[in-house]
Enzyme design. Structure first.
Site, PDB file in Angstrom:
ATOM      1  N   ASP A  21       0.826  -1.203   0.000  1.00  9.74           N
ATOM      2  CA  ASP A  21       0.000   0.000   0.000  1.00  9.74           C
ATOM      3  C   ASP A  21       0.867   1.263   0.000  1.00  9.74           C
ATOM      4  O   ASP A  21       1.833   1.359   0.768  1.00  9.74           O
ATOM      5  CB  ASP A  21      -0.882  -0.020   1.257  1.00  9.74           C
ATOM      6  CG  ASP A  21      -1.815   1.162   1.318  1.00  9.74           C
ATOM      7  OD1 ASP A  21      -2.692   1.244   0.455  1.00  9.74           O
ATOM      8  OD2 ASP A  21      -1.647   2.012   2.223  1.00  9.74           O
ATOM      9  N   GLU A  56      13.407 -15.386   1.450  1.00 11.30           N
ATOM     10  CA  GLU A  56      13.760 -16.356   2.509  1.00 11.30           C
ATOM     11  C   GLU A  56      12.937 -17.632   2.397  1.00 11.30           C
ATOM     12  O   GLU A  56      13.200 -18.610   3.082  1.00 11.30           O
ATOM     13  CB  GLU A  56      13.509 -15.732   3.897  1.00 11.30           C
ATOM     14  CG  GLU A  56      14.520 -14.678   4.286  1.00 11.30           C
ATOM     15  CD  GLU A  56      14.097 -13.923   5.552  1.00 11.30           C
ATOM     16  OE1 GLU A  56      13.093 -14.307   6.193  1.00 11.30           O
ATOM     17  OE2 GLU A  56      14.750 -12.922   5.878  1.00 11.30           O
TER      18      GLU A  56
HETATM   19  C1  NOJ Z   1      -4.039   3.349  -0.864  1.00  9.79           C
HETATM   20  C2  NOJ Z   1      -5.247   2.493  -0.619  1.00  9.79           C
HETATM   21  O1  NOJ Z   1      -5.558   1.807  -1.795  1.00  9.79           O
HETATM   22  C3  NOJ Z   1      -6.337   3.432  -0.181  1.00  9.79           C
HETATM   23  O2  NOJ Z   1      -7.592   2.810  -0.147  1.00  9.79           O
HETATM   24  C4  NOJ Z   1      -5.956   3.994   1.156  1.00  9.79           C
HETATM   25  O3  NOJ Z   1      -6.925   4.942   1.548  1.00  9.79           O
HETATM   26  C5  NOJ Z   1      -4.599   4.695   1.087  1.00  9.79           C
HETATM   27  N1  NOJ Z   1      -3.616   3.917   0.377  1.00  9.79           N
HETATM   28  C6  NOJ Z   1      -4.062   4.925   2.459  1.00  9.79           C
HETATM   29  O4  NOJ Z   1      -3.675   3.709   3.025  1.00  9.79           O
END
Ligand code: NOJ
Length: 569
Positions: A236, A287
């Site tokens: 993310d 790993e």
């Molecule tokens: C990207 C994620 O896809 C989104 O849904 C989220 O709000 C932001 N990152 C923050 O984590």
């Protein structure tokens, strides 16, 4: 592992690139890693299936629907965060990285999910949220109660404010969700304290990835999930990890509410430090007997910056975020595909092609209009449905892996009339209700033609309301209709799994009338998408393997449609 790695290296070394064209000249069948051509299905847990009837999707619900995912013909599921969380950003605000939120189930449920997926031959991809945690995480809570300059505060970005009493933020940086990126804290005696940085919501303080303790902690979190059988991670907001020690103003106006266009390189986005972190995670991924898959949510300013994330010791793949932003235009698609494909091959890497996600407007709605899909969308049209299918034909014809967001296989559209009392996305609130946010693409799935919440839950009321018209596009409805979008996806995914040879990594655009894209992959296969205003006639020596709608006289691809073609044998 050694054998697989060596084989992979051999394949990669054999790729020669002029521009975006690449070719493999060794027999690759058994030696490619599983993700190189896999199709991922993105599950947004809160909206997939609800087993405990509280109106919110959960892990048991997902387990009960795994056969549906398997029958769709995909190889893996990427699941949105299941961690314990206050849910102020749908679980992307993590309070505990090594437990599951009771809203979704227990750690045991997660283990059952991983095992049940593996039994069906599906891999599991975790959503790994490392740029920030929740402000309720004990790490942040103990930073708040610790003194300025303390070891605890060094896990985050705490700074003194500007002005005489420090009541101005440290600089003018903006949050991607709107508003300032700094929030002031309160000292234990109630007096105003330092400020902390959050690229997203106030409830999501950014972690300091220069802090060795943070690095070590997250290595362990990765191992915790990998040891439980998770096959990979979707990383993310990964391009935001690693900030420069440069706190200069960026020139944002104080009333600039929403600046999602600031993608770096700026000191707090796409900064150099991210690459060391990625190398470290890749070592952890290696790993394991079968290397774990790391696919990034990399949002950067241009393709040169993107390519740096795909270097051999960093990510194996990245989601083609930009492809889900472009308008319906042959030139835009060709250019974007060339650019992204080129970025991959520069580093012998793989793109994960996607047209949609839980952060984007639904494809059917985007393509129902001709201009950019920003702002409020209009009515959904048959044109939008045809274009969406055609765009998927193109995306699924490309070398690399692909990702389908839940509900795309049903042709679901963006829900734009959710009552404002029900909206939940922090973007809506942080932009002073000027941006509707992402709730419209996160509405719970319709499984049945009738019944409470169309089979999503035994309860009528779901966390976001469903349109009643979704009864006509429910899974049950579409299973009974051979011409449905669901059957279209099943057929296309079944074909995709068999028709492409692993050594066909070249893509070529063949000469074609203006507005018609003709993509060749391998000696026999062509994908045609008709963005023009005129029907397109295929040649006599070709047959359609799949098409967004039936070809007239088996030869004519209509406007806003597409087809996969194969030379007649
Ligand atoms: C990207 C994620 O896809 C989104 O849904 C989220 O709000 C932001 N990152 C923050 O984590």
């Amino acid at each position: 592992m050694i054998v697989e790695e060596e084989a992979q290296k051999r394949i990669l070394d054999s790729i020669h690139l002029p521009g975006h064209v690449a070719s493999l000249d060794v027999d690759t069948e058994s030696s490619l890693m599983w993700w190189h051509k896999a199709v991922l299905y993105q599950v947004y847990l809160r909206s997939f299936a609800d087993a405990n009837d509280d109106g919110v999707g959960d892990i048991a619900g997902l387990i009960s629907r795994l056969p549906y995912i398997k029958e769709l013909g995909v190889d893996a599921v990427w699941i949105s965060p299941w961690y314990e969380s206050p849910m102020l950003d749908g679980g992307y605000d993590v309070r505990n990285y090594v437990d599951t939120d009771p809203l979704f189930g227990s750690l045991e449920d997660v283990q059952n999910l991983i095992d049940a997926s593996h039994q069906l031959g599906l891999r599991v991809v975790l959503d790994f949220v490392a740029n920030h945690c929740s402000s309720q995480h004990p790490w942040f809570q103990s930073a708040l109660t610790s003194s300025e300059g303390s070891r605890e505060r060094d896990w985050f970005y705490f700074k003194d404010g500007q002005g005489e009493s420090g009541n101005e933020p440290p600089n003018d940086w903006k949050s991607i969700f709107g508003g300032p990126a700094w929030t002031r804290t309160q000292n234990l005696d109630g007096s105003p304290g330092q400020w902390y940085f959050h690229l997203f919501d106030t409830s999501q303080p950014d972690l300091n990835w220069k802090n060795e303790e943070v690095l070590i902690q997250f290595d362990e979190i990765l191992r915790f999930w990998f040891d439980r059988g998770v096959d990979g991670c979707r990383l993310d907001a990964v391009s935001a990890i690693g900030k420069d020690d440069d706190y200069r103003d960026m020139g944002f106006a104080p009333d600039d509410l929403y600046r999602p266009d600031i993608w770096g390189p700026v000191p707090f986005f796409d900064a150099e430090g991210v690459h060391d972190v990625l190398r470290r995670w890749r070592r952890v991924a290696r790993e394991y007997p079968t290397e774990k898959f790391l696919v990034g949510e990399v949002v950067v300013r241009d393709v040169e910056r993107l390519a740096r994330y795909l270097r051999r010791d960093e990510l194996q793949s990245t989601l083609s975020f930009d492809l889900s932003k472009i308008v319906w235009s042959a030139d835009a698609f060709r250019q974007m595909i060339n650019t992204l494909h080129g970025a991959c091959f520069e580093h012998h890497s793989w793109m994960t092609w996607t047209l949609s996600s839980h952060d984007e407007k639904r494809t059917v709605s985007r393509y129902s209009q001709d201009g950019p899909a920003e702002g409020v969308l209009g009515d959904v049209t048959p044109t939008g449905h045809g274009r969406a299918r055609a765009a998927y034909l193109l995306a699924l014809a490309l070398p690399g892996s692909a990702c389908i967001y839940q509900g795309e296989e049903l042709g679901l559209w963006e829900v734009i009339d959710i009552h404002e009392d029900r909206l939940q996305d922090p973007i809506y609130f942080r932009t002073g209700k000027q941006e509707l946010g992402r709730d419209g693409c996160r509405v719970p799935l319709p499984w049945e033609k009738e019944g409470p919440s169309l089979g999503f839950s035994a309860r009528h009321e779901t966390w976001l309301p469903q349109p009643q018209s979704w009864a006509d596009v429910s899974v049950a409805t579409q299973l009974n209709d051979a011409s449905s979008t669901l059957h279209f996806f099943r057929a296309v995914l079944a074909l995709r799994a068999t028709i492409f040879n692993d050594d066909e990594w070249d893509i070529t655009w063949e000469p074609s009338p203006t507005g018609v894209l003709v993509l060749r992959r391998g000696p026999d296969f062509r994908c045609v998408v008709n963005f023009s205003g005129e029907p397109f006639c295929i040649s006599d020596d070709e047959e359609a393997l799949a098409s967004s709608s039936p070809l007239t006289d088996e030869r004519i691809i209509g406007v806003n449609n597409g087809a996969w073609l194969r030379a007649r044998r």
